[in-house]
Design an enzyme around this catalytic site. Structure first.
Site, PDB file in Angstrom:
ATOM      1  N   HIS A  70      14.671  21.318  69.459  1.00  0.00           N
ATOM      2  CA  HIS A  70      14.275  19.905  69.420  1.00  0.00           C
ATOM      3  C   HIS A  70      15.058  19.103  70.463  1.00  0.00           C
ATOM      4  O   HIS A  70      14.463  18.366  71.266  1.00  0.00           O
ATOM      5  CB  HIS A  70      14.526  19.353  68.017  1.00  0.00           C
ATOM      6  N   GLU A  71      16.373  19.254  70.452  1.00  0.00           N
ATOM      7  CA  GLU A  71      17.201  18.502  71.394  1.00  0.00           C
ATOM      8  C   GLU A  71      17.001  18.997  72.828  1.00  0.00           C
ATOM      9  O   GLU A  71      17.046  18.208  73.779  1.00  0.00           O
ATOM     10  CB  GLU A  71      18.678  18.591  70.991  1.00  0.00           C
TER      11      GLU A  71
END
Length: 259
Positions: A60-61
């Site tokens: 996600h990051e």
């Protein structure tokens, strides 16, 4: 952009590779457990889900960081955001440990780490894309995990598939939660560049309270019910039985069998 700089910049760290290995080990234990509820089943699914969720937080990051890098923020490379190292995504306990704990206790894909990006020179459209890149990773993982469960579900390995289904469900909860237009979350981050400057300045202080707003959302019965109705509305498109998700959640919270 040629391929060589891309390969030089994106370098999965040994820690991320270790997370993948631990996830695979948990999956192997869950597979060996077959369709029998025994200590091995709890251990395997717990490792599979918790390590798998940590891996999804990194992806996600990384989605945010990689997209920002493509739009010109090459500082993300020097800050280590392109290594997928979970320790690079802010405080390891508050940003990564807390969401993992919430997964173990409550079964909700809570927002995890954060990356600090330089976006002031980007267009409004580019800023929105950067904000949406993180939830896009959750969407891809949800489709992959639930799609595999739908296609290859085998009762003989019910323990393994319940863990995969629960991990896929967590991706759906993370997707819905992150897309809410709450200051501090990705949904607001995608909307913010298109607001007038006065509105942006008025809402800026609320970003520090994003975590508290989410907690209020989840502990308020009416809002909690609305949230999960929305989650299950999306989840039902997968065609995967909610029973599998429930079973996977119970196996992840292994202590619930005794307490």
């Amino acid at each position: 952009m040629n391929i060589r700089p891309l390969r030089q910049s994106v370098r999965p760290s040994p820690i991320f590779l270790l997370v993948i290995a631990v996830t695979a080990a948990g999956g192997a234990l869950a597979w060996i457990a077959a369709d029998t509820i025994r200590p091995l089943s709890y251990v395997g699914v717990f490792i599979l889900v918790i390590a798998g969720w940590l891996m999804s937080l990194c992806l996600h990051e990384f989605g945010h960081a990689f997209t920002a890098w493509r739009f010109g923020d090459h500082g993300v490379e020097t800050r280590g955001y392109l290594t997928l190292n979970p320790l690079k995504y802010t405080h390891p306990m508050l940003s990564l440990g807390l969401p993992v704990l919430i997964i173990a206790l409550g079964g909700i894909g809570f927002p995890g780490g954060a990356v600090y990006l330089q976006t002031h020179w980007m267009t409004a459209r580019q800023k929105s894309i950067v904000s949406l890149a993180g939830p896009a990773a959750n969407l891809v993982l949800a489709v992959l995990l639930l799609g595999l469960t739908r296609a290859f579900w085998d009762p003989a390995h019910a323990v393994f598939w319940s863990g995969i289904a629960f991990l896929g469900f967590l991706q759906v909860t993370a997707l819905v939660l992150n897309l809410l237009p709450i200051p501090g979350l990705d949904g607001y981050g995608a909307l913010e560049p298109h607001l007038n400057p006065e509105t942006q300045r008025a809402l800026a202080p609320a970003k520090q309270w994003g975590f508290l707003i989410v907690v209020v959302l989840l502990i308020t019965p009416a809002l909690n019910r609305w949230f999960f109705e929305l989650v299950y509305w999306f989840f039902d498109f997968s065609g995967v039985s909610s029973y599998l998700v429930s079973a996977g959640g119970q196996l992840t919270r292994f202590w619930s069998a005794w307490f």
